[in-house]
Design an enzyme around this catalytic site. Structure first.
Site, PDB file in Angstrom:
ATOM      1  N   ARG A   1       0.851  -1.185   0.000  1.00 37.84           N
ATOM      2  CA  ARG A   1       0.000   0.000   0.000  1.00 37.84           C
ATOM      3  C   ARG A   1       0.888   1.235   0.000  1.00 37.84           C
ATOM      4  NH1 ARG A   1      -3.317  -2.819  -1.620  1.00 37.84           N
ATOM      5  NH2 ARG A   1      -5.425  -3.242  -0.860  1.00 37.84           N
TER       6      ARG A   1
ATOM      7  N   GLU B   1      -2.680   8.140  -4.374  1.00 32.91           N
ATOM      8  CA  GLU B   1      -2.823   7.305  -5.559  1.00 32.91           C
ATOM      9  C   GLU B   1      -4.141   7.647  -6.244  1.00 32.91           C
ATOM     10  OE1 GLU B   1      -3.407   2.582  -6.396  1.00 32.91           O
ATOM     11  OE2 GLU B   1      -1.671   3.108  -5.145  1.00 32.91           O
TER      12      GLU B   1
ATOM     13  N   HIS C   1      -0.423   0.650 -10.310  1.00 31.13           N
ATOM     14  CA  HIS C   1      -1.039  -0.446  -9.558  1.00 31.13           C
ATOM     15  C   HIS C   1      -1.376  -1.629 -10.476  1.00 31.13           C
ATOM     16  CE1 HIS C   1      -3.197  -0.888  -5.438  1.00 31.13           C
ATOM     17  NE2 HIS C   1      -2.796  -2.069  -5.878  1.00 31.13           N
TER      18      HIS C   1
END
Length: 323
Positions: free
Chosen positions: A229, A258, A277
Site C-alpha cells: 500500500r 494514488e 497499480h
C-alpha cells in the site's frame, strides 16, 4: 437454494466448475463494470468484486467472495457489521507469484540501469552509465511476510541473495529465509539491506514506516520496492532521497496519494519506476486461475455450511483467519 452473482470474466469451463460447487443454486453472470443495484437486490452470494458504493441495504446478501487480496476498503462497510452480517472473504494467496515477479524484475531493471539505456536508445546514444551490481551475494529485506512477501523471498533466495523477513510475530523460520524479525528490528536491518521489498497491507501501524528518518538509515545504493500500500512510504521524503543521491532507486506500484499527482517530483526521478497499480491484476492467468478456484472452494464450503477460507478479520481489514 441461493442466488449467486459472479462478476468474473469466466469461460464456459469455469462456469461449470462454479455451478458444480453450488448444486441447486441459481447463477447469473455480470461483469464488474456492468453491475448495478438491480443486479444485487435478489442476490445471496457474490463471487468477485463489486463497487463498494453498491453494497448497502442488501438484506439478502449472505456472502461476498472478493477477487482481490486487499479487503480493508470492504471490511469497514456497515453491511459487514452487526447481527446476521454477510460473510466476507478475500483472495489472499492468488497474487503472490505474479507480484513477486514484478518486484524481482524491477530490481533487475534498476541495478542494471535498463531504464537509462532505454532513454539513451531513443536518443540513439551509445554510452555506458554507472557500473551495475547484481542480486547474488547481496541482502534482501522483506517487510510484510504474507503471500507476496513469501513469494518474493523465495525468488530472491533462489537468485543467491540472503533474505531477512519482517512480520508481526517471529514464529518459525522457513528454509529460504535467513532471519525472521519484527518491525521493532527495522532500524537495525535497514542499514544492512541492499534491496527492501514492502509487501504491507494498509494499517495505522505501518503508515509511513519508510520516511525521512528511516530512509536516512538505508544504503545510498539500496533499492526500495513497494507493492503493498502506498501509505507505507512518505512519497515526498522518497523523492528527496532519490534526487539527492541518498538512495539507489525505487520501484512503486502503489503510491500515496494514488494516483500519483502529475506534478509530483517522483515522476522526474531517473532512478524511479512508477507503475499504476498493475503488479497483480486479477485478469492475469496466474491469479485468475487461483481466484476461480477460491470461488469454487468457498462456494462449496458456504452452501454446505462449512468454514470458508480467507475470511476477513473485520477488525483489521486484512488479517485472515485460517480455515
Amino acid at each position: 437454494m441461493f442466488n449467486v452473482l459472479c462478476t468474473l470474466p469466466v469461460n464456459d469451463e469455469e462456469k461449470k466448475l462454479i455451478e458444480a460447487a453450488g448444486p441447486g443454486c441459481s447463477f447469473k453472470y455480470v461483469l464488474q463494470a456492468d453491475v448495478n443495484r438491480e443486479d444485487l437486490l435478489d442476490v445471496d452470494i457474490i463471487l468477485g468484486n463489486v463497487s463498494a458504493k453498491l453494497l448497502e441495504d442488501l438484506p439478502r446478501l449472505k456472502f461476498l467472495q472478493l477477487d482481490s487480496a486487499g479487503s480493508d476498503g470492504y471490511a469497514k462497510l456497515p453491511i459487514f457489521h452487526g447481527e446476521n452480517a454477510p460473510l466476507l472473504a478475500n483472495a489472499t494467496g492468488a497474487y503472490g507469484g505474479t507480484i513477486a515477479e514484478y518486484m524481482v524484475g524491477s530490481i533487475i531493471m534498476l541495478i542494471r540501469h535498463f531504464q537509462v539505456y532505454r532513454d539513451q536508445m531513443h536518443e540513439h546514444k551509445w554510452e555506458k552509465v554507472e557500473l551495475p551490481t547484481c542480486i547474488t551475494e547481496h541482502k534482501a529485506l522483506v517487510i510484510g511476510f504474507g503471500d507476496i512477501g513469501t513469494n518474493f523471498a523465495q525468488r530472491m533466495k533462489a537468485l543467491g541473495c540472503s533474505v531477512t523477513a519482517i512480520r508481526r510475530t517471529t514464529g518459525d523460520k522457513p528454509d529460504y529465509v535467513d532471519e525472521v524479525c519484527t518491525l521493532d528490528d527495522l532500524p537495525r536491518l535497514l542499514p544492512e539491506a541492499d534491496f527492501v521489498g514492502i509487501c504491507l497491507p494498509n494499517s495505522p501501524a505501518t503508515r509511513k514506516i519508510i520516511n525521512k528518518e528511516t530512509l536516512a538509515l538505508m544504503k545510498p545504493s539500496a533499492i526500495l520496492v513497494n507493492v503493498g500500500r502506498g501509505s507505507a512510504v512518505d512519497s515526498d521524503a522518497l523523492a528527496e532521497a532519490l534526487m539527492n543521491g541518498k538512495l539507489g532507486g525505487a520501484a512503486l506500484d502503489v503510491t500515496d496519494p494514488e494516483p500519483l499527482p502529475a506534478d509530483h517530483p517522483l515522476w522526474d526521478c531517473r532512478n524511479c519506476l512508477v507503475t499504476p497499480h498493475v503488479a497483480g491484476l486479477y485478469q492475469q492467468l496466474y491469479p485468475f486461475k487461483r481466484i476461480v478456484q477460491r470461488c469454487v472452494t468457498n462456494l462449496g464450503h458456504f452452501v454446505n455450511n462449512e468454514p470458508c477460507e480467507s475470511v476477513v478479520d473485520l477488525n483489521t481489514g486484512y488479517r485472515v483467519s485460517r480455515s
